[in-house]
Write a protein that holds these residues in place. Structure first.
Motif, short mmCIF file in Angstrom:
data_model
loop_
_atom_site.label_atom_id
_atom_site.label_comp_id
_atom_site.label_asym_id
_atom_site.label_seq_id
_atom_site.Cartn_x
_atom_site.Cartn_y
_atom_site.Cartn_z
N ASN A 68 35.33 94.38 -17.45
CA ASN A 68 36.63 93.85 -17.03
C ASN A 68 36.88 94.29 -15.59
O ASN A 68 36.87 95.50 -15.30
CB ASN A 68 37.74 94.39 -17.95
CG ASN A 68 39.11 93.86 -17.56
OD1 ASN A 68 39.49 93.89 -16.39
ND2 ASN A 68 39.85 93.39 -18.54
N PHE A 121 39.39 94.82 -13.88
CA PHE A 121 40.43 95.84 -13.68
C PHE A 121 39.81 97.22 -13.80
O PHE A 121 39.97 98.08 -12.95
CB PHE A 121 41.57 95.68 -14.69
CG PHE A 121 42.56 96.82 -14.67
CD1 PHE A 121 42.48 97.85 -15.60
CD2 PHE A 121 43.54 96.89 -13.68
CE1 PHE A 121 43.37 98.92 -15.55
CE2 PHE A 121 44.42 97.95 -13.62
CZ PHE A 121 44.34 98.97 -14.57
N PHE A 122 39.04 97.43 -14.88
CA PHE A 122 38.42 98.75 -15.08
C PHE A 122 37.31 98.99 -14.06
O PHE A 122 37.08 100.12 -13.62
CB PHE A 122 37.87 98.86 -16.50
CG PHE A 122 38.92 98.81 -17.56
CD1 PHE A 122 38.92 97.82 -18.53
CD2 PHE A 122 39.95 99.74 -17.58
CE1 PHE A 122 39.90 97.77 -19.50
CE2 PHE A 122 40.93 99.70 -18.55
CZ PHE A 122 40.90 98.71 -19.50
N ASP A 131 46.68 104.71 -17.66
CA ASP A 131 46.77 103.32 -18.11
C ASP A 131 47.32 103.14 -19.54
O ASP A 131 48.26 102.40 -19.75
CB ASP A 131 45.38 102.65 -18.04
CG ASP A 131 45.46 101.19 -18.41
OD1 ASP A 131 44.89 100.81 -19.45
OD2 ASP A 131 46.14 100.44 -17.69
N ARG A 132 46.74 103.82 -20.50
CA ARG A 132 47.16 103.64 -21.89
C ARG A 132 47.69 104.97 -22.42
O ARG A 132 46.96 105.95 -22.46
CB ARG A 132 46.00 103.14 -22.75
CG ARG A 132 45.53 101.76 -22.32
CD ARG A 132 44.23 101.34 -22.95
NE ARG A 132 43.87 99.99 -22.54
CZ ARG A 132 42.82 99.33 -23.03
NH1 ARG A 132 42.02 99.92 -23.93
NH2 ARG A 132 42.55 98.11 -22.64
N PRO A 154 50.08 99.34 -23.19
CA PRO A 154 50.33 98.34 -22.15
C PRO A 154 50.71 96.98 -22.72
O PRO A 154 51.67 96.35 -22.25
CB PRO A 154 49.00 98.27 -21.39
CG PRO A 154 48.38 99.61 -21.60
CD PRO A 154 48.76 99.99 -23.01
N ARG A 210 54.44 95.20 -22.42
CA ARG A 210 54.56 93.92 -21.70
C ARG A 210 55.26 92.87 -22.58
O ARG A 210 56.10 92.11 -22.12
CB ARG A 210 53.18 93.44 -21.26
CG ARG A 210 52.58 94.31 -20.18
CD ARG A 210 51.11 94.08 -19.91
NE ARG A 210 50.57 95.26 -19.21
CZ ARG A 210 49.27 95.43 -18.97
NH1 ARG A 210 48.38 94.52 -19.35
NH2 ARG A 210 48.85 96.52 -18.35
N PHE A 218 42.90 90.86 -24.83
CA PHE A 218 42.55 91.23 -23.44
C PHE A 218 41.21 90.66 -23.00
O PHE A 218 40.72 91.00 -21.93
CB PHE A 218 42.52 92.75 -23.25
CG PHE A 218 43.87 93.39 -23.01
CD1 PHE A 218 44.06 94.73 -23.26
CD2 PHE A 218 44.96 92.66 -22.53
CE1 PHE A 218 45.30 95.35 -23.03
CE2 PHE A 218 46.20 93.26 -22.30
CZ PHE A 218 46.36 94.60 -22.55
N CYS A 248 49.00 88.54 -21.15
CA CYS A 248 49.19 89.98 -20.90
C CYS A 248 48.08 90.61 -20.07
O CYS A 248 48.12 91.82 -19.82
CB CYS A 248 49.37 90.73 -22.21
SG CYS A 248 51.02 90.49 -22.91
N ASN A 249 47.06 89.86 -19.72
CA ASN A 249 46.14 90.31 -18.66
C ASN A 249 45.43 89.12 -18.05
O ASN A 249 45.43 88.01 -18.62
CB ASN A 249 45.15 91.38 -19.17
CG ASN A 249 43.96 90.76 -19.90
OD1 ASN A 249 44.06 89.71 -20.52
ND2 ASN A 249 42.83 91.44 -19.82
N ASP A 288 47.48 92.18 -13.96
CA ASP A 288 46.47 93.06 -13.38
C ASP A 288 46.23 92.73 -11.90
O ASP A 288 46.00 93.64 -11.11
CB ASP A 288 45.08 93.02 -14.08
CG ASP A 288 45.08 93.60 -15.47
OD1 ASP A 288 46.03 94.32 -15.81
OD2 ASP A 288 44.15 93.31 -16.24
N GLN A 316 48.76 95.47 -10.57
CA GLN A 316 48.78 96.91 -10.80
C GLN A 316 48.27 97.60 -9.53
O GLN A 316 47.30 97.14 -8.94
CB GLN A 316 47.88 97.26 -11.98
CG GLN A 316 48.32 96.70 -13.30
CD GLN A 316 47.85 97.56 -14.47
OE1 GLN A 316 48.08 98.77 -14.46
NE2 GLN A 316 47.22 96.96 -15.44
O1 RIB Z 1 42.68 93.93 -18.44
C1 RIB Z 1 42.62 95.10 -19.22
C2 RIB Z 1 43.98 95.61 -19.55
O2 RIB Z 1 43.83 96.78 -20.32
C3 RIB Z 1 44.78 95.94 -18.30
O3 RIB Z 1 45.98 95.21 -18.27
C4 RIB Z 1 44.98 97.42 -18.35
O4 RIB Z 1 46.35 97.79 -18.19
C5 RIB Z 1 44.39 97.88 -19.65
O5 RIB Z 1 45.32 98.48 -20.50
#
Ligand code: RIB
Length: 339
Positions: free
Chosen positions: A74, A76-77, A148-149, A193, A197, A222, A247-248, A276, A293
Protein backbone atom coordinates in the motif's frame (compact mmCIF):
# COMPACT_ATOMS: atom_id res chain seq x y z
CA UNK A 1 14.74 -8.91 48.06
CA UNK A 2 14.39 -11.42 45.24
CA UNK A 3 17.63 -12.12 43.36
CA UNK A 4 17.98 -10.92 39.80
CA UNK A 5 16.75 -13.71 37.52
CA UNK A 6 19.43 -15.42 35.47
CA UNK A 7 19.43 -17.29 32.17
CA UNK A 8 19.48 -20.49 34.23
CA UNK A 9 16.28 -19.47 36.00
CA UNK A 10 14.63 -18.83 32.62
CA UNK A 11 15.81 -22.19 31.25
CA UNK A 12 14.59 -24.02 34.35
CA UNK A 13 11.17 -22.38 34.33
CA UNK A 14 10.76 -22.93 30.58
CA UNK A 15 12.03 -26.51 30.78
CA UNK A 16 14.72 -25.91 28.14
CA UNK A 17 18.50 -25.65 28.04
CA UNK A 18 20.33 -22.39 28.66
CA UNK A 19 21.63 -22.78 25.11
CA UNK A 20 18.07 -22.61 23.79
CA UNK A 21 17.40 -19.46 25.81
CA UNK A 22 20.59 -17.91 24.47
CA UNK A 23 19.67 -18.77 20.86
CA UNK A 24 16.21 -17.28 21.41
CA UNK A 25 17.65 -14.00 22.70
CA UNK A 26 20.32 -13.68 20.05
CA UNK A 27 18.28 -15.07 17.17
CA UNK A 28 21.17 -17.33 16.30
CA UNK A 29 19.19 -20.50 15.68
CA UNK A 30 15.62 -21.45 14.69
CA UNK A 31 13.44 -22.31 17.68
CA UNK A 32 10.06 -24.04 17.41
CA UNK A 33 6.94 -22.06 18.24
CA UNK A 34 6.36 -24.21 21.33
CA UNK A 35 9.84 -23.65 22.76
CA UNK A 36 9.71 -19.98 21.78
CA UNK A 37 6.44 -19.49 23.64
CA UNK A 38 7.79 -21.27 26.76
CA UNK A 39 10.98 -19.19 26.79
CA UNK A 40 9.08 -15.97 26.20
CA UNK A 41 6.63 -16.77 28.98
CA UNK A 42 9.50 -17.52 31.40
CA UNK A 43 11.32 -14.28 30.48
CA UNK A 44 8.14 -12.30 31.01
CA UNK A 45 7.22 -14.07 34.27
CA UNK A 46 10.70 -13.62 35.74
CA UNK A 47 11.23 -10.15 34.30
CA UNK A 48 14.55 -11.44 32.97
CA UNK A 49 16.70 -9.00 31.02
CA UNK A 50 19.82 -10.58 29.55
CA UNK A 51 22.94 -8.63 30.50
CA UNK A 52 23.97 -8.06 26.90
CA UNK A 53 20.43 -7.10 25.97
CA UNK A 54 20.00 -4.80 28.97
CA UNK A 55 23.39 -3.24 28.31
CA UNK A 56 22.57 -2.85 24.60
CA UNK A 57 19.18 -1.38 25.32
CA UNK A 58 20.53 1.03 27.93
CA UNK A 59 23.16 2.48 25.61
CA UNK A 60 21.31 1.80 22.31
CA UNK A 61 24.35 -0.24 21.28
CA UNK A 62 22.54 -1.86 18.39
CA UNK A 63 21.75 1.52 16.77
CA UNK A 64 19.01 -0.44 15.03
CA UNK A 65 15.27 0.14 15.18
CA UNK A 66 12.41 -2.01 13.93
CA UNK A 67 9.44 -0.82 11.85
CA UNK A 68 6.37 -3.05 11.46
CA UNK A 69 3.61 -2.13 8.97
CA UNK A 70 0.56 -4.19 7.87
CA UNK A 71 0.89 -3.91 4.08
CA UNK A 72 4.02 -2.56 2.38
CA UNK A 73 2.32 -2.86 -1.04
CA UNK A 74 0.00 0.00 0.00
CA UNK A 75 1.63 3.29 -1.06
CA UNK A 76 0.62 4.92 2.23
CA UNK A 77 2.69 2.43 4.23
CA UNK A 78 5.42 2.42 1.58
CA UNK A 79 5.77 6.17 2.11
CA UNK A 80 5.97 5.68 5.88
CA UNK A 81 8.62 2.94 5.47
CA UNK A 82 10.67 5.05 3.09
CA UNK A 83 10.48 8.21 5.20
CA UNK A 84 11.38 6.56 8.49
CA UNK A 85 14.20 4.56 6.90
CA UNK A 86 15.60 7.78 5.40
CA UNK A 87 15.40 9.59 8.74
CA UNK A 88 16.95 6.64 10.55
CA UNK A 89 19.81 6.36 8.07
CA UNK A 90 20.51 10.09 8.31
CA UNK A 91 20.75 9.72 12.09
CA UNK A 92 23.01 6.66 12.10
CA UNK A 93 20.30 4.07 12.72
CA UNK A 94 19.69 0.94 10.69
CA UNK A 95 16.01 0.17 10.22
CA UNK A 96 14.66 -3.39 10.02
CA UNK A 97 11.55 -3.12 7.83
CA UNK A 98 8.87 -5.72 8.63
CA UNK A 99 5.67 -6.35 6.67
CA UNK A 100 3.09 -8.22 8.79
CA UNK A 101 0.85 -8.55 5.71
CA UNK A 102 -2.17 -7.97 7.98
CA UNK A 103 -1.45 -11.39 9.54
CA UNK A 104 -1.34 -11.37 13.37
CA UNK A 105 0.84 -14.51 13.53
CA UNK A 106 3.37 -12.87 11.21
CA UNK A 107 3.23 -9.72 13.31
CA UNK A 108 4.01 -11.76 16.44
CA UNK A 109 6.88 -13.52 14.64
CA UNK A 110 8.34 -10.14 13.70
CA UNK A 111 8.08 -8.78 17.23
CA UNK A 112 9.97 -11.91 18.41
CA UNK A 113 12.59 -11.39 15.71
CA UNK A 114 13.11 -7.74 16.63
CA UNK A 115 13.44 -8.74 20.30
CA UNK A 116 16.00 -11.38 19.36
CA UNK A 117 17.86 -8.89 17.18
CA UNK A 118 18.05 -6.59 20.20
CA UNK A 119 16.68 -3.55 18.41
CA UNK A 120 16.80 -0.35 20.42
CA UNK A 121 13.12 0.36 19.77
CA UNK A 122 10.18 -0.21 17.41
CA UNK A 123 7.79 1.97 15.40
CA UNK A 124 4.62 -0.06 15.11
CA UNK A 125 1.45 -0.03 13.01
CA UNK A 126 -1.00 -2.72 14.15
CA UNK A 127 -2.73 -5.25 11.96
CA UNK A 128 -5.57 -5.59 14.48
CA UNK A 129 -6.43 -4.59 18.06
CA UNK A 130 -4.59 -7.36 19.99
CA UNK A 131 -1.29 -6.37 21.60
CA UNK A 132 -0.32 -8.86 24.36
CA UNK A 133 2.81 -9.76 22.37
CA UNK A 134 3.82 -6.11 22.35
CA UNK A 135 3.17 -5.64 26.06
CA UNK A 136 5.92 -8.21 26.74
CA UNK A 137 8.39 -6.11 24.75
CA UNK A 138 7.55 -2.86 26.50
CA UNK A 139 7.66 -4.72 29.84
CA UNK A 140 11.13 -5.96 28.84
CA UNK A 141 12.17 -2.34 28.41
CA UNK A 142 12.03 -2.07 24.62
CA UNK A 143 10.52 1.32 23.62
CA UNK A 144 7.64 1.15 21.13
CA UNK A 145 5.94 4.06 19.37
CA UNK A 146 2.46 3.20 18.08
CA UNK A 147 1.41 5.16 15.01
CA UNK A 148 -1.64 5.33 12.74
CA UNK A 149 -3.82 2.71 14.44
CA UNK A 150 -4.66 3.13 18.12
CA UNK A 151 -4.28 0.04 20.35
CA UNK A 152 -4.55 -0.41 24.16
CA UNK A 153 -0.77 -0.79 24.72
CA UNK A 154 0.52 0.51 28.07
CA UNK A 155 3.79 2.41 28.38
CA UNK A 156 4.16 3.68 24.83
CA UNK A 157 3.78 6.92 22.91
CA UNK A 158 0.94 7.11 20.38
CA UNK A 159 0.94 9.19 17.18
CA UNK A 160 -2.31 9.38 15.20
CA UNK A 161 -4.18 11.63 12.81
CA UNK A 162 -7.68 12.98 13.50
CA UNK A 163 -9.53 10.42 11.40
CA UNK A 164 -12.93 11.58 12.66
CA UNK A 165 -12.28 15.11 11.40
CA UNK A 166 -10.94 13.73 8.13
CA UNK A 167 -14.07 11.64 7.50
CA UNK A 168 -16.23 14.60 8.48
CA UNK A 169 -14.34 16.97 6.12
CA UNK A 170 -14.61 14.53 3.19
CA UNK A 171 -18.36 14.19 3.63
CA UNK A 172 -18.87 17.89 4.36
CA UNK A 173 -17.11 18.67 1.04
CA UNK A 174 -19.56 16.44 -0.87
CA UNK A 175 -22.52 18.02 0.92
CA UNK A 176 -21.28 21.48 0.00
CA UNK A 177 -21.22 20.30 -3.63
CA UNK A 178 -24.95 19.65 -3.24
CA UNK A 179 -24.85 15.86 -2.79
CA UNK A 180 -27.30 14.28 -0.36
CA UNK A 181 -27.15 10.65 -1.54
CA UNK A 182 -23.65 9.93 -0.21
CA UNK A 183 -22.30 6.42 0.28
CA UNK A 184 -19.29 5.32 2.32
CA UNK A 185 -17.07 2.29 1.71
CA UNK A 186 -15.34 1.50 4.98
CA UNK A 187 -12.03 -0.06 5.93
CA UNK A 188 -11.83 -3.00 8.37
CA UNK A 189 -14.34 -2.12 11.12
CA UNK A 190 -12.00 -3.19 14.00
CA UNK A 191 -9.33 -0.67 12.97
CA UNK A 192 -9.65 2.73 14.66
CA UNK A 193 -8.85 4.80 11.52
CA UNK A 194 -11.78 3.29 9.63
CA UNK A 195 -14.22 3.43 12.56
CA UNK A 196 -13.37 7.10 13.25
CA UNK A 197 -13.66 8.08 9.57
CA UNK A 198 -17.07 6.44 9.35
CA UNK A 199 -18.20 8.29 12.49
CA UNK A 200 -17.04 11.55 10.89
CA UNK A 201 -19.08 10.67 7.78
CA UNK A 202 -22.16 10.02 9.90
CA UNK A 203 -21.70 13.23 11.87
CA UNK A 204 -21.57 15.32 8.67
CA UNK A 205 -24.75 13.66 7.35
CA UNK A 206 -26.57 14.20 10.63
CA UNK A 207 -25.51 17.85 10.85
CA UNK A 208 -26.91 18.42 7.34
CA UNK A 209 -30.18 16.71 8.21
CA UNK A 210 -29.43 13.82 5.82
CA UNK A 211 -30.81 10.47 6.97
CA UNK A 212 -28.34 7.57 6.85
CA UNK A 213 -29.19 4.89 4.27
CA UNK A 214 -27.79 1.57 5.56
CA UNK A 215 -27.49 0.30 1.98
CA UNK A 216 -25.02 3.11 1.28
CA UNK A 217 -22.70 2.11 4.13
CA UNK A 218 -20.66 -0.69 2.53
CA UNK A 219 -18.07 -2.83 4.38
CA UNK A 220 -14.66 -2.61 2.69
CA UNK A 221 -11.13 -3.71 3.56
CA UNK A 222 -8.69 -0.91 2.57
CA UNK A 223 -7.79 -2.96 -0.52
CA UNK A 224 -8.14 -2.02 -4.22
CA UNK A 225 -10.47 -4.95 -4.96
CA UNK A 226 -12.56 -4.11 -1.92
CA UNK A 227 -13.25 -0.74 -3.48
CA UNK A 228 -14.28 -2.24 -6.82
CA UNK A 229 -16.51 -4.78 -5.05
CA UNK A 230 -18.04 -1.96 -3.02
CA UNK A 231 -18.98 0.18 -6.01
CA UNK A 232 -20.41 -2.87 -7.80
CA UNK A 233 -22.62 -3.44 -4.75
CA UNK A 234 -23.76 0.20 -4.83
CA UNK A 235 -24.39 0.18 -8.59
CA UNK A 236 -26.64 -2.87 -8.20
CA UNK A 237 -28.99 -0.95 -5.88
CA UNK A 238 -32.33 0.34 -7.17
CA UNK A 239 -31.33 3.80 -5.89
CA UNK A 240 -27.66 4.65 -6.51
CA UNK A 241 -25.75 7.30 -4.57
CA UNK A 242 -24.42 10.35 -6.41
CA UNK A 243 -21.20 10.45 -4.36
CA UNK A 244 -18.98 7.99 -2.49
CA UNK A 245 -16.51 8.55 0.36
CA UNK A 246 -13.90 5.75 0.31
CA UNK A 247 -12.06 5.38 3.64
CA UNK A 248 -8.75 5.08 1.82
CA UNK A 249 -7.31 5.84 -1.63
CA UNK A 250 -6.65 2.23 -2.63
CA UNK A 251 -10.39 1.53 -2.41
CA UNK A 252 -11.15 4.81 -4.22
CA UNK A 253 -8.94 3.63 -7.10
CA UNK A 254 -10.83 0.34 -7.09
CA UNK A 255 -14.10 2.29 -7.28
CA UNK A 256 -12.79 4.12 -10.34
CA UNK A 257 -11.98 0.84 -12.09
CA UNK A 258 -15.44 -0.51 -11.25
CA UNK A 259 -17.01 2.61 -12.71
CA UNK A 260 -14.96 2.24 -15.91
CA UNK A 261 -15.98 -1.41 -16.26
CA UNK A 262 -19.63 -0.35 -15.82
CA UNK A 263 -19.07 2.29 -18.50
CA UNK A 264 -19.92 5.01 -16.04
CA UNK A 265 -18.02 8.25 -15.48
CA UNK A 266 -16.33 9.68 -12.42
CA UNK A 267 -17.41 12.34 -11.55
CA UNK A 268 -20.22 12.71 -14.10
CA UNK A 269 -22.35 9.88 -12.66
CA UNK A 270 -20.72 9.45 -9.26
CA UNK A 271 -18.28 11.72 -7.39
CA UNK A 272 -15.51 9.92 -5.49
CA UNK A 273 -13.28 11.10 -2.63
CA UNK A 274 -10.56 9.02 -0.95
CA UNK A 275 -8.30 9.23 2.13
CA UNK A 276 -4.47 9.19 2.50
CA UNK A 277 -3.51 11.24 -0.59
CA UNK A 278 -1.04 8.65 -1.86
CA UNK A 279 1.12 9.78 -4.83
CA UNK A 280 -1.11 7.91 -7.32
CA UNK A 281 -4.02 10.30 -6.64
CA UNK A 282 -2.55 12.96 -8.95
CA UNK A 283 -1.54 10.43 -11.64
CA UNK A 284 -4.90 8.72 -12.31
CA UNK A 285 -7.59 10.29 -14.51
CA UNK A 286 -9.62 11.97 -13.21
CA UNK A 287 -7.12 12.98 -10.53
CA UNK A 288 -8.51 11.84 -7.17
CA UNK A 289 -9.74 14.25 -4.53
CA UNK A 290 -8.56 12.97 -1.17
CA UNK A 291 -7.95 13.69 2.51
CA UNK A 292 -4.20 14.01 2.95
CA UNK A 293 -2.33 12.48 5.88
CA UNK A 294 0.88 14.37 6.86
CA UNK A 295 3.19 11.40 6.13
CA UNK A 296 6.45 13.32 6.47
CA UNK A 297 5.40 14.81 9.82
CA UNK A 298 4.16 11.41 11.04
CA UNK A 299 7.50 9.81 10.12
CA UNK A 300 9.61 12.59 11.64
CA UNK A 301 7.66 12.69 14.89
CA UNK A 302 7.56 8.89 15.20
CA UNK A 303 11.35 8.74 14.93
CA UNK A 304 11.85 11.62 17.38
CA UNK A 305 9.52 10.08 19.97
CA UNK A 306 11.31 6.73 19.70
CA UNK A 307 14.83 8.15 19.88
CA UNK A 308 13.87 10.24 22.91
CA UNK A 309 12.77 7.08 24.72
CA UNK A 310 15.86 5.14 23.61
CA UNK A 311 18.33 7.84 24.60
CA UNK A 312 16.59 8.57 27.90
CA UNK A 313 15.80 4.98 28.81
CA UNK A 314 16.37 5.46 32.49
CA UNK A 315 14.14 8.52 32.77
CA UNK A 316 10.52 8.37 33.76
CA UNK A 317 8.42 8.95 30.63
CA UNK A 318 4.89 10.22 30.58
CA UNK A 319 3.01 8.53 27.75
CA UNK A 320 2.61 11.04 24.92
CA UNK A 321 -0.47 11.00 22.70
CA UNK A 322 -0.20 13.23 19.63
CA UNK A 323 -3.01 13.70 17.10
CA UNK A 324 -2.14 15.43 13.81
CA UNK A 325 -4.57 17.10 11.43
CA UNK A 326 -5.44 15.94 7.92
CA UNK A 327 -6.37 18.29 5.10
CA UNK A 328 -8.57 18.19 1.99
CA UNK A 329 -6.85 18.07 -1.42
CA UNK A 330 -9.35 18.98 -4.16
CA UNK A 331 -8.67 17.54 -7.64
CA UNK A 332 -11.06 16.31 -10.35
CA UNK A 333 -13.02 13.33 -9.05
CA UNK A 334 -15.90 15.26 -7.47
CA UNK A 335 -18.35 17.66 -9.11
CA UNK A 336 -21.28 19.90 -8.20
CA UNK A 337 -24.47 17.87 -7.92
CA UNK A 338 -26.91 18.44 -10.76
CA UNK A 339 -24.49 20.19 -13.11
O1 RIB B 1 -4.48 2.85 3.22
C1 RIB B 1 -4.24 2.17 4.43
C2 RIB B 1 -4.98 2.77 5.56
O2 RIB B 1 -4.67 2.04 6.72
C3 RIB B 1 -4.59 4.23 5.77
O3 RIB B 1 -5.72 5.07 5.69
C4 RIB B 1 -3.93 4.26 7.11
O4 RIB B 1 -4.48 5.25 7.98
C5 RIB B 1 -4.04 2.86 7.67
O5 RIB B 1 -4.76 2.79 8.86
Amino acid sequence: MTSTPTINDVAKLAGVSTTTVSHFINGTRYISDDLRERVEAAITELGYRPNSLARGLRRGESKTIGLIVPDNSNPFFAEILRSIENIGYANGYSVILCNSDSDIQKEIAYTDLLFAKQVDGIVFIATNDSCEHLQQLTDAGIPIVVIDRDIPLIGTDVLLVDNFQGGYAATRYLIELGHRHIACITGPSKLTPSADRVNGYKKALAEAGIAENPQWLVAGDFQFQGGENGINQLLALPERPTAVFACNDMMALGIMRGMRKARLSVPREISVIGFDDIPLTSVVSPALTSIAQPVQEISRLAFELLIDRIQNKNSVHEEKRIVLQTHLIIRESCKQYGE
